[in-house]
Design an enzyme around this catalytic site. Structure first.
Site, PDB file in Angstrom:
ATOM      1  N   ASN A  86      -0.545   1.025 -16.181  1.00  0.00           N
ATOM      2  CA  ASN A  86      -1.215   0.164 -15.218  1.00  0.00           C
ATOM      3  C   ASN A  86      -2.687   0.556 -15.236  1.00  0.00           C
ATOM      4  O   ASN A  86      -3.039   1.672 -14.854  1.00  0.00           O
ATOM      5  CB  ASN A  86      -0.611   0.364 -13.823  1.00  0.00           C
ATOM      6  CG  ASN A  86       0.862  -0.014 -13.782  1.00  0.00           C
ATOM      7  OD1 ASN A  86       1.272  -0.987 -14.411  1.00  0.00           O
ATOM      8  ND2 ASN A  86       1.659   0.752 -13.063  1.00  0.00           N
ATOM      9  N   SER A  94      -2.235   3.546  -9.213  1.00  0.00           N
ATOM     10  CA  SER A  94      -2.435   4.255  -7.935  1.00  0.00           C
ATOM     11  C   SER A  94      -2.966   5.669  -8.144  1.00  0.00           C
ATOM     12  O   SER A  94      -3.494   6.266  -7.211  1.00  0.00           O
ATOM     13  CB  SER A  94      -1.135   4.294  -7.130  1.00  0.00           C
ATOM     14  OG  SER A  94      -0.121   4.961  -7.846  1.00  0.00           O
ATOM     15  N   HIS A  99      -2.210   7.349 -17.466  1.00  0.00           N
ATOM     16  CA  HIS A  99      -0.820   7.778 -17.676  1.00  0.00           C
ATOM     17  C   HIS A  99      -0.010   6.627 -18.233  1.00  0.00           C
ATOM     18  O   HIS A  99      -0.251   5.462 -17.912  1.00  0.00           O
ATOM     19  CB  HIS A  99      -0.190   8.296 -16.375  1.00  0.00           C
ATOM     20  CG  HIS A  99      -0.343   7.391 -15.204  1.00  0.00           C
ATOM     21  ND1 HIS A  99      -1.522   7.288 -14.490  1.00  0.00           N
ATOM     22  CD2 HIS A  99       0.520   6.523 -14.617  1.00  0.00           C
ATOM     23  CE1 HIS A  99      -1.364   6.405 -13.515  1.00  0.00           C
ATOM     24  NE2 HIS A  99      -0.135   5.921 -13.573  1.00  0.00           N
TER      25      HIS A  99
HETATM   26  P1  5GP Z   1       0.682   4.108 -11.175  1.00  0.00           P
HETATM   27  O1  5GP Z   1       1.085   3.374  -9.918  1.00  0.00           O
HETATM   28  O2  5GP Z   1      -0.695   4.705 -11.029  1.00  0.00           O
HETATM   29  O3  5GP Z   1       0.861   3.335 -12.445  1.00  0.00           O
HETATM   30  O4  5GP Z   1       1.713   5.306 -11.306  1.00  0.00           O
HETATM   31  C1  5GP Z   1       1.592   6.500 -10.595  1.00  0.00           C
HETATM   32  C2  5GP Z   1       2.947   7.145 -10.622  1.00  0.00           C
HETATM   33  O5  5GP Z   1       2.785   8.491 -10.201  1.00  0.00           O
HETATM   34  C3  5GP Z   1       3.967   6.512  -9.676  1.00  0.00           C
HETATM   35  O6  5GP Z   1       5.085   6.046 -10.425  1.00  0.00           O
HETATM   36  C4  5GP Z   1       4.324   7.620  -8.711  1.00  0.00           C
HETATM   37  O7  5GP Z   1       5.676   7.633  -8.359  1.00  0.00           O
HETATM   38  C5  5GP Z   1       3.928   8.862  -9.490  1.00  0.00           C
HETATM   39  N1  5GP Z   1       3.531   9.980  -8.655  1.00  0.00           N
HETATM   40  C6  5GP Z   1       2.687   9.949  -7.576  1.00  0.00           C
HETATM   41  N2  5GP Z   1       2.518  11.179  -7.077  1.00  0.00           N
HETATM   42  C7  5GP Z   1       3.265  12.025  -7.856  1.00  0.00           C
HETATM   43  C8  5GP Z   1       3.483  13.428  -7.823  1.00  0.00           C
HETATM   44  O8  5GP Z   1       2.969  14.169  -6.985  1.00  0.00           O
HETATM   45  N3  5GP Z   1       4.318  13.936  -8.767  1.00  0.00           N
HETATM   46  C9  5GP Z   1       4.914  13.140  -9.722  1.00  0.00           C
HETATM   47  N4  5GP Z   1       5.712  13.758 -10.605  1.00  0.00           N
HETATM   48  N5  5GP Z   1       4.717  11.818  -9.776  1.00  0.00           N
HETATM   49  C10 5GP Z   1       3.904  11.258  -8.857  1.00  0.00           C
END
Ligand code: 5GP
Length: 113
Positions: A86, A94, A99
């Site tokens: 994303n 987020s 990633h």
């Molecule tokens: P995005 O929404 O940015 O594409 O993905 C961020 C991801 O990070 C989400 O799927 C969320 O569940 C994961 N995430 C957020 N905080 C943490 C954390 O403290 N530890 C881990 N292992 N994953 C996290």
């Protein structure tokens, strides 16, 4: 780039369930899994999102694509997995450290939301 949860995981200031690491990248289980296998693969280099990567990152990104396949296989997905990034808030990002989500272990529908 400001510090994020993911840079804290790289620096071991925060715990994570790490499944793969090398000099350039780190992979760990997502804390809120959306599939039986949900791994986050991140570069150690602080790149905010795919849209801010540049040609100097080509080798790193290629390395990560190949590692994503290895990790998915190691996690029991065989050749059936999804790789998602994303890029930007409007796309659902987020955490502002690049990633790739590696998702697998169940049938995955299309299109995503
Ligand atoms: P995005 O929404 O940015 O594409 O993905 C961020 C991801 O990070 C989400 O799927 C969320 O569940 C994961 N995430 C957020 N905080 C943490 C954390 O403290 N530890 C881990 N292992 N994953 C996290």
């Amino acid at each position: 780039m400001t510090e994020t949860i993911f840079s804290k995981i790289i620096n071991r200031e925060m715990d994570a369930d790490i499944v793969y690491e090398d000099d350039d990248c780190l992979a760990f289980r997502d804390i809120n899994p959306q599939a039986p296998v949900h791994i986050l693969l991140i570069p150690k280099k602080p790149i905010e999102r795919l849209a801010t990567a540049d040609s100097a990152d080509a080798d790193l990104l290629g390395h990560m694509m190949l590692k994503a396949g290895d990790i998915a296989r190691d996690q029991g997905c065989g050749d059936a997995f999804r790789l998602v990034t994303n890029s930007g808030e409007g796309a659902g990002q987020s955490v502002f450290h690049l990633h790739f989500h590696i998702l697998g272990g169940r049938a995955l529908g299309w299109p995503p939301g």
